[in-house]
Write a protein that holds these residues in place. Structure first.
Motif, PDB file in Angstrom:
ATOM      1  N   ASP A 141      24.563   4.343  -9.548  1.00 10.53           N
ATOM      2  CA  ASP A 141      24.703   3.075  -8.562  1.00 10.53           C
ATOM      3  C   ASP A 141      23.663   2.006  -8.967  1.00 10.53           C
ATOM      4  O   ASP A 141      23.486   1.142  -8.119  1.00 10.53           O
ATOM      5  N   GLY A 142      22.763   2.225 -10.015  1.00  6.13           N
ATOM      6  CA  GLY A 142      21.666   1.189 -10.256  1.00  6.13           C
ATOM      7  C   GLY A 142      20.355   1.354  -9.355  1.00  6.13           C
ATOM      8  O   GLY A 142      19.413   0.913  -9.762  1.00  6.13           O
ATOM      9  N   ASP A 143      20.573   2.101  -8.225  1.00  2.00           N
ATOM     10  CA  ASP A 143      19.331   2.161  -7.359  1.00  2.00           C
ATOM     11  C   ASP A 143      19.197   3.771  -6.696  1.00  2.00           C
ATOM     12  O   ASP A 143      18.577   3.811  -5.707  1.00  2.00           O
ATOM     13  N   SER A 144      19.937   4.697  -7.085  1.00  2.00           N
ATOM     14  CA  SER A 144      20.086   5.800  -6.490  1.00  2.00           C
ATOM     15  C   SER A 144      20.093   7.022  -7.355  1.00  2.00           C
ATOM     16  O   SER A 144      19.943   6.769  -8.352  1.00  2.00           O
ATOM     17  N   MET A 145      19.494   8.344  -6.716  1.00  2.73           N
ATOM     18  CA  MET A 145      19.695   9.505  -7.645  1.00  2.73           C
ATOM     19  C   MET A 145      20.578  10.379  -6.952  1.00  2.73           C
ATOM     20  O   MET A 145      20.772  10.213  -5.711  1.00  2.73           O
ATOM     21  N   GLU A 146      21.227  11.239  -7.809  1.00  2.00           N
ATOM     22  CA  GLU A 146      22.302  12.201  -7.315  1.00  2.00           C
ATOM     23  C   GLU A 146      22.109  13.371  -7.652  1.00  2.00           C
ATOM     24  O   GLU A 146      21.742  13.697  -9.206  1.00  2.00           O
ATOM     25  N   ILE A 147      22.268  14.464  -6.707  1.00  2.00           N
ATOM     26  CA  ILE A 147      22.138  15.906  -7.265  1.00  2.00           C
ATOM     27  C   ILE A 147      22.902  16.244  -8.494  1.00  2.00           C
ATOM     28  O   ILE A 147      24.013  16.235  -8.404  1.00  2.00           O
ATOM     29  N   ALA A 148      22.381  17.014  -9.280  1.00  2.00           N
ATOM     30  CA  ALA A 148      23.364  17.406 -10.597  1.00  2.00           C
ATOM     31  C   ALA A 148      23.066  18.867 -10.685  1.00  2.00           C
ATOM     32  O   ALA A 148      21.894  19.319 -10.414  1.00  2.00           O
ATOM     33  N   PHE A 149      24.174  19.840 -10.799  1.00  2.00           N
ATOM     34  CA  PHE A 149      24.026  21.231 -11.012  1.00  2.00           C
ATOM     35  C   PHE A 149      24.112  21.861 -12.453  1.00  2.00           C
ATOM     36  O   PHE A 149      24.006  23.144 -12.528  1.00  2.00           O
ATOM     37  N   SER A 208      25.954  20.595  -3.033  1.00  2.00           N
ATOM     38  CA  SER A 208      26.664  19.320  -3.109  1.00  2.00           C
ATOM     39  C   SER A 208      25.908  18.146  -3.654  1.00  2.00           C
ATOM     40  O   SER A 208      24.747  18.034  -3.826  1.00  2.00           O
ATOM     41  N   LYS A 209      26.923  17.089  -3.966  1.00  2.00           N
ATOM     42  CA  LYS A 209      26.154  16.019  -4.677  1.00  2.00           C
ATOM     43  C   LYS A 209      25.796  14.726  -3.849  1.00  2.00           C
ATOM     44  O   LYS A 209      26.290  13.735  -3.658  1.00  2.00           O
ATOM     45  N   VAL A 210      24.655  15.192  -3.058  1.00  2.00           N
ATOM     46  CA  VAL A 210      24.006  14.470  -2.130  1.00  2.00           C
ATOM     47  C   VAL A 210      23.387  13.093  -2.936  1.00  2.00           C
ATOM     48  O   VAL A 210      22.781  13.357  -3.968  1.00  2.00           O
ATOM     49  N   LYS A 211      23.336  11.997  -2.501  1.00  2.00           N
ATOM     50  CA  LYS A 211      22.610  10.618  -3.289  1.00  2.00           C
ATOM     51  C   LYS A 211      21.534  10.539  -2.379  1.00  2.00           C
ATOM     52  O   LYS A 211      21.165  10.434  -0.918  1.00  2.00           O
ATOM     53  N   PHE A 212      20.198  10.175  -2.904  1.00  2.00           N
ATOM     54  CA  PHE A 212      18.899   9.629  -2.056  1.00  2.00           C
ATOM     55  C   PHE A 212      18.854   8.167  -2.869  1.00  2.00           C
ATOM     56  O   PHE A 212      18.889   7.878  -4.117  1.00  2.00           O
ATOM     57  N   GLY A 246       0.881  -1.308  -0.024  1.00  2.00           N
ATOM     58  CA  GLY A 246       0.083   0.115   0.057  1.00  2.00           C
ATOM     59  C   GLY A 246       0.777   1.185  -0.133  1.00  2.00           C
ATOM     60  O   GLY A 246       0.029   2.465  -0.169  1.00  2.00           O
ATOM     61  N   ALA A 247       2.389   1.273   0.158  1.00  2.00           N
ATOM     62  CA  ALA A 247       2.895   2.349   0.144  1.00  2.00           C
ATOM     63  C   ALA A 247       3.113   3.152  -1.275  1.00  2.00           C
ATOM     64  O   ALA A 247       2.852   2.432  -2.277  1.00  2.00           O
ATOM     65  N   VAL A 248       3.270   4.355  -1.307  1.00  2.00           N
ATOM     66  CA  VAL A 248       3.361   4.791  -2.596  1.00  2.00           C
ATOM     67  C   VAL A 248       4.969   4.863  -2.653  1.00  2.00           C
ATOM     68  O   VAL A 248       5.925   5.607  -1.963  1.00  2.00           O
ATOM     69  N   VAL A 249       5.575   4.365  -3.668  1.00  2.00           N
ATOM     70  CA  VAL A 249       6.954   4.390  -3.975  1.00  2.00           C
ATOM     71  C   VAL A 249       7.472   5.481  -4.902  1.00  2.00           C
ATOM     72  O   VAL A 249       6.886   5.670  -6.001  1.00  2.00           O
ATOM     73  N   LEU A 250       8.107   6.421  -4.162  1.00  2.00           N
ATOM     74  CA  LEU A 250       8.757   7.715  -5.006  1.00  2.00           C
ATOM     75  C   LEU A 250       9.710   7.589  -5.746  1.00  2.00           C
ATOM     76  O   LEU A 250      10.068   8.052  -6.532  1.00  2.00           O
ATOM     77  N   PHE A 251      10.832   6.709  -5.314  1.00  2.13           N
ATOM     78  CA  PHE A 251      11.999   6.211  -5.909  1.00  2.13           C
ATOM     79  C   PHE A 251      12.442   5.027  -5.435  1.00  2.13           C
ATOM     80  O   PHE A 251      12.847   4.754  -4.268  1.00  2.13           O
ATOM     81  N   ASP A 252      12.915   4.214  -6.629  1.00  3.07           N
ATOM     82  CA  ASP A 252      13.422   2.707  -6.107  1.00  3.07           C
ATOM     83  C   ASP A 252      14.432   2.305  -7.222  1.00  3.07           C
ATOM     84  O   ASP A 252      14.855   1.212  -7.339  1.00  3.07           O
ATOM     85  N   GLY A 253      15.001   3.594  -7.836  1.00  5.07           N
ATOM     86  CA  GLY A 253      16.079   3.350  -8.678  1.00  5.07           C
ATOM     87  C   GLY A 253      15.573   2.989 -10.193  1.00  5.07           C
ATOM     88  O   GLY A 253      16.422   3.174 -11.178  1.00  5.07           O
TER      89      GLY A 253
END
Length: 264
Positions: free
Chosen positions: A90-98, A246-250, A54-61
């Motif tokens: 990395d196949g499952d992450s997002m990274e901030i881009a400038f 900063s290039k933070v990943k989520f 029932g969760a809303v998946v916002l990001f799974d790669g």
């Protein structure tokens, strides 16, 4: 007349003496090694936790379908950003881009969907270089600060885990660069009256766990003093990820919606 000590009583006294000595010795060893003896060593980490039914998946790669660029006059004054410029890594992450197409461009990300009362799970990783500055906005732009501040003895209003410029975390539960960290946030939206404004006793509330540690416990969000304070309280609102140089990943971002507390 001196009472004779029976062999049984003598053995009990020796046993008690040995117990006391062993107890004191264990305390000395624990102090010397820095080990804390605890009856409960269970971990509260939610790293890698899968979204429940029932969760809303916002990001799974798999892509940015749940996201859009966030428009704000300081970030995108022309409101003309349509493309998501953040990168999949990395196949499952997002990274901030400038930048986009070789041109420098600032961009926040915002969920296309809005939410009322919910539980949010999110994982982030700070880069090895720089401050690791970012933020997670919930409700009408309350910001949960993301920053490299693991070495702070007493975190402040601008350190990792703080509700930015509103409340410092109760403890410093932040980890250092390169380590994946978890945010588990429970948000209760403000009660909106018939006049369209928040009711006197209906302020929004939030509970936050950083890396499994409780850092905000059912905190009442009655004070707005960050730079986004002009945003009105709404029954539902998006979740926004901040780009702050900063290039933070989520990764592993999902939401479990709850029935609105103040639904009529």
């Amino acid at each position: 007349m001196t009472e004779a000590i029976s062999p049984l009583k003598d053995m009990k006294m020796i046993s008690r003496s040995m117990f006391v000595r062993l107890f004191l010795l264990s305390g000395i060893l624990a102090t010397a090694t820095g080990t804390v003896v605890s009856a409960d060593n269970t971990s509260t980490s939610t790293l890698g936790q899968e979204p429940p039914a029932g969760a809303v998946v916002l990001f799974d790669g798999s892509g940015f379908d749940a996201w859009k660029p966030f428009s704000w006059q300081w970030i995108n004054p022309n409101d003309d950003q349509q493309e998501v410029q953040w990168k999949m890594v990395d196949g499952d992450s997002m990274e901030i881009a400038f930048e986009l197409d070789g041109k420098r461009r600032k961009q926040f990300l915002c969920t296309k969907q809005t939410f009322g009362d919910y539980r949010l799970h999110l994982e982030f990783q700070l880069p090895e270089e720089g401050s690791g500055n970012s933020g997670i906005f919930f409700g009408p732009l309350y910001e949960l600060q993301v920053l490299h501040s693991a070495d702070k003895e007493r975190p402040g209003l601008g350190d990792c885990g703080a509700i930015y410029q509103i409340r410092a975390p109760d403890v410093n539960a932040a980890l250092g660069p390169g380590e994946w960290q978890t945010v588990d946030l429970e948000y209760q939206a403000a009660e909106i009256g018939k006049n369209g404004f928040m009711t006197e006793n209906g302020a929004a509330r939030v509970t936050v766990r950083l890396n499994g540690t409780l850092i905000h416990d059912d905190f009442k969000l009655s004070l707005r003093r960050n730079k986004y304070a002009a945003f009105p309280e709404e029954p539902t609102s998006p979740i926004v990820l901040q780009e702050h140089g900063s290039k933070v990943k989520f990764r592993n971002i999902w939401v479990v919606e709850k029935p609105l507390q103040n639904a009529k």
